[in-house]
Enzyme design. Structure first.
Site, mmCIF file in Angstrom:
data_model
loop_
_atom_site.group_PDB
_atom_site.id
_atom_site.type_symbol
_atom_site.label_atom_id
_atom_site.label_comp_id
_atom_site.label_asym_id
_atom_site.label_seq_id
_atom_site.Cartn_x
_atom_site.Cartn_y
_atom_site.Cartn_z
ATOM 1 N N LEU A 125 -39.120 -8.766 -6.128
ATOM 2 C CA LEU A 125 -40.063 -9.685 -6.779
ATOM 3 C C LEU A 125 -39.542 -10.089 -8.165
ATOM 4 C CD1 LEU A 125 -42.977 -11.015 -6.710
ATOM 5 C CD2 LEU A 125 -43.788 -8.954 -7.856
ATOM 6 N N GLN A 338 -42.755 20.239 -25.287
ATOM 7 C CA GLN A 338 -43.144 20.889 -26.548
ATOM 8 C C GLN A 338 -43.351 22.390 -26.340
ATOM 9 O OE1 GLN A 338 -43.241 19.184 -29.344
ATOM 10 N NE2 GLN A 338 -43.964 20.821 -30.684
ATOM 11 N N GLU A 365 -43.870 -1.465 -11.254
ATOM 12 C CA GLU A 365 -45.006 -1.943 -10.438
ATOM 13 C C GLU A 365 -46.152 -2.432 -11.332
ATOM 14 O OE1 GLU A 365 -46.079 -0.146 -6.755
ATOM 15 O OE2 GLU A 365 -44.061 0.636 -6.474
HETATM 16 N N1 CAA Z 1 -54.945 -10.137 -4.444
HETATM 17 C C1 CAA Z 1 -54.900 -11.347 -3.822
HETATM 18 N N2 CAA Z 1 -54.580 -12.489 -4.466
HETATM 19 C C2 CAA Z 1 -54.301 -12.413 -5.786
HETATM 20 C C3 CAA Z 1 -54.322 -11.200 -6.483
HETATM 21 C C4 CAA Z 1 -54.665 -10.022 -5.765
HETATM 22 N N3 CAA Z 1 -54.696 -8.823 -6.343
HETATM 23 N N4 CAA Z 1 -54.001 -11.420 -7.759
HETATM 24 C C5 CAA Z 1 -53.790 -12.736 -7.877
HETATM 25 N N5 CAA Z 1 -53.968 -13.327 -6.674
HETATM 26 C C6 CAA Z 1 -53.851 -14.754 -6.351
HETATM 27 C C7 CAA Z 1 -54.875 -15.550 -7.139
HETATM 28 O O1 CAA Z 1 -56.106 -15.618 -6.474
HETATM 29 C C8 CAA Z 1 -54.199 -16.895 -7.233
HETATM 30 O O2 CAA Z 1 -54.359 -17.562 -6.018
HETATM 31 P P1 CAA Z 1 -54.776 -19.131 -5.993
HETATM 32 O O3 CAA Z 1 -53.610 -19.877 -6.528
HETATM 33 O O4 CAA Z 1 -55.001 -19.404 -4.530
HETATM 34 O O5 CAA Z 1 -56.001 -19.263 -6.833
HETATM 35 C C9 CAA Z 1 -52.718 -16.543 -7.335
HETATM 36 O O6 CAA Z 1 -52.581 -15.227 -6.770
HETATM 37 C C10 CAA Z 1 -52.235 -16.522 -8.765
HETATM 38 O O7 CAA Z 1 -53.051 -15.622 -9.457
HETATM 39 P P2 CAA Z 1 -53.147 -15.566 -11.044
HETATM 40 O O8 CAA Z 1 -53.335 -16.949 -11.588
HETATM 41 O O9 CAA Z 1 -54.140 -14.530 -11.421
HETATM 42 O O10 CAA Z 1 -51.667 -15.100 -11.410
HETATM 43 P P3 CAA Z 1 -50.991 -14.845 -12.805
HETATM 44 O O11 CAA Z 1 -49.756 -15.667 -12.872
HETATM 45 O O12 CAA Z 1 -51.983 -14.960 -13.912
HETATM 46 O O13 CAA Z 1 -50.474 -13.316 -12.661
HETATM 47 C C11 CAA Z 1 -50.599 -10.951 -12.756
HETATM 48 C C12 CAA Z 1 -51.308 -12.267 -12.421
HETATM 49 C C13 CAA Z 1 -51.639 -9.878 -12.453
HETATM 50 C C14 CAA Z 1 -50.179 -10.864 -14.222
HETATM 51 C C15 CAA Z 1 -49.360 -10.772 -11.837
HETATM 52 O O14 CAA Z 1 -48.338 -11.669 -12.165
HETATM 53 C C16 CAA Z 1 -48.792 -9.367 -11.884
HETATM 54 O O15 CAA Z 1 -49.295 -8.472 -11.197
HETATM 55 N N6 CAA Z 1 -47.721 -9.161 -12.677
HETATM 56 C C17 CAA Z 1 -47.002 -7.894 -12.641
HETATM 57 C C18 CAA Z 1 -45.964 -7.936 -11.558
HETATM 58 C C19 CAA Z 1 -45.464 -6.576 -11.204
HETATM 59 O O16 CAA Z 1 -46.218 -5.636 -11.007
HETATM 60 N N7 CAA Z 1 -44.115 -6.479 -11.092
HETATM 61 C C20 CAA Z 1 -43.460 -5.267 -10.714
HETATM 62 C C21 CAA Z 1 -42.890 -5.390 -9.311
HETATM 63 S S1 CAA Z 1 -42.175 -3.880 -8.786
HETATM 64 C C22 CAA Z 1 -40.525 -4.100 -9.130
HETATM 65 O O17 CAA Z 1 -40.080 -5.177 -9.325
HETATM 66 C C23 CAA Z 1 -39.659 -2.903 -9.253
HETATM 67 C C24 CAA Z 1 -39.538 -2.063 -8.045
HETATM 68 O O18 CAA Z 1 -38.753 -2.298 -7.125
HETATM 69 C C25 CAA Z 1 -40.331 -0.819 -8.002
#
Ligand code: CAA
Length: 388
Positions: A125, A338, A365
């Protein structure tokens, strides 16, 4: 853990995971931490113990457990080695999008290999410029007849260099933001798919975290999850809601593992003519740590049970358990160092590794700042809707 709160099958699963962790993980944890190498012998032992893919339904060759079963196993593994805990849990992160959004044919194609432990899977992602703001990703998947052509790169791909298949999120429709993102399964060996930089990490060192590069990488269109474009971001978010309790369970295991060591050390260590654990100041630290761990464990299990029950709106409790358990793990592992005094700061004792392994749980995550954002958004939405 209060055993009466769990089914006999869950207690058996937990015990099997604990036995494996003690026999196959703890003895080699320091070796793989130092070498920064993937522990294939441990992967084989997990497979032999029948613990691969406990979260995968029986119809796809799995144990048929849920997120709670996953958490029970991850906690035990992480109690022995945080890196081995995430090396296991990342397969749930990579396969949840298939379970959430894949067609039955896609589930039949990719899940049995993961359930048997023959194959490992990763989750692509994040990108260099798209971490917390996952929706701003740039990796492009362009349709060309019956293939998608992928170009771009992924960052922080946990397990990416040992995985047979990667669940990759890419832009299929530019200009549509999150709605233009799709999930595409990319198999190891596909021309144009290469593993780039291996990160040199503070903790979880036995698990490779790598960059993945795509250069005109042609993937069959049938690998598009769910068969239609634009649903990838939602599937990623639903996946993270289901996977965050796994990180939280890793944190609980790390905190518990560090406390186990501190209990033993403070009992054996003599200062001022008595055991260090006889001092009230130390006893209060031990009591606070045990209380915080138990509270975290129950919140993690409450979140897991909510997810397994099919409850809607699980984002808030999932983020809460990740936030609480990982902050507790950082505090507890630091306090345990500690309690070991100068010895805690040295590699002669394993406790410093717990502190190093714990730090990443507050970051990956979704950073704990993002968890707070998810929680606050849910609270405000509930308040606006007049819910309690
Ligand atoms: N369930 C279902 N749909 C969801 C949702 C959820 N929990 N959260 C958001 N959505 C949907 C929204 O409804 C929206 O849909 P529509 O366009 O149809 O309305 C769409 O997704 C966009 O939602 P937002 O406008 O709320 O999105 P945002 O850009 O504001 O981002 C955020 C929200 C919570 C900040 C998200 O970007 C996020 O979780 N960021 C962190 C990402 C993350 O955890 N990255 C780590 C990945 S793990 C990794 O990379 C390392 C590894 O291998 C371990």
């Amino acid at each position: 853990m209060i055993e009466q709160l769990y089914t006999p099958e869950q207690v058996e699963l937990r015990n099997r995971a604990r036995e494996l962790a003690e026999n196959a993980m703890r003895p080699v944890a320091a070796k793989y931490d130092l070498a920064q190498e993937y522990p294939w012998e441990v992967q084989k032992a997990i497979k032999k113990a029948g613990l691969s893919g406990v979260w995968i339904p029986e119809e796809y060759g799995g144990y048929g457990g849920g997120v709670l079963d996953l958490c029970l196993v991850v906690e035990e593994f992480s109690r022995a080695c945080g890196g081995m805990g995430v090396g296991y849990a990342v397969n749930a992160l990579g396969s949840f999008p298939i379970l959430v959004g894949g067609t039955d044919e896609q589930k039949q194609r990719w899940l049995p290999g993961i359930a048997s432990g023959d194959k490992l899977i990763a989750f692509g992602l994040s990108e260099k410029e798209a971490g917390s703001d996952a929706g701003s990703m740039k990796t492009r998947a362009e349709r060309d007849g019956d293939v998608y052509v992928l170009n771009g790169e992924k960052k922080w791909n946990t397990g990416g260099s040992v995985a047979s298949v990667n669940t990759v999120f890419a832009v299929t429709e530019p200009g549509r933001g999150a709605r233009g993102v799709s999930a595409i399964m990319v198999e190891e060996g596909t021309p144009g798919y290469t593993v780039g930089k291996h990160e040199d990490k503070m903790g979880i060192r036995c698990v490779p975290v790598v960059e993945i590069h795509f250069e005109n990488c042609r993937v069959p269109a049938e690998n598009l999850l769910g068969g239609s474009e634009g649903r990838g971001f939602k599937h990623a978010m639903i996946t993270l809601d289901r996977a965050r309790p796994g990180v939280a369970a890793q944190a609980v295991g790390l905190a518990q593992g560090a406390l186990d060591l501190a209990m033993q050390y403070t009992h054996e260590r003599q200062q001022f003519g008595q055991s260090v654990s006889s001092f009230q100041g130390v006893q209060w630290m031990l009591a606070d740590m045990a209380t915080q761990i138990e509270a975290s464990r129950h919140l993690v299990h409450a979140a897991a049970r909510a997810i397994d029950s099919g409850a809607k709106n699980i984002s808030k409790i999932s983020a809460m358990c990740k936030l609480m358990a990982t902050d507790v793990a950082m505090k507890v592992t630091t306090d345990c160092v500690q309690l070991f005094g100068g010895y805690g700061y040295c590699k002669d004792y394993p406790v410093e590794k717990y502190m190093r392994d714990a730090k990443i749980t507050q970051i990956y995550e979704g950073t704990n700042q993002i968890q707070r954002l998810v929680i606050a958004r849910s609270l405000l939405r509930e308040a606006a809707a007049g819910e309690k």
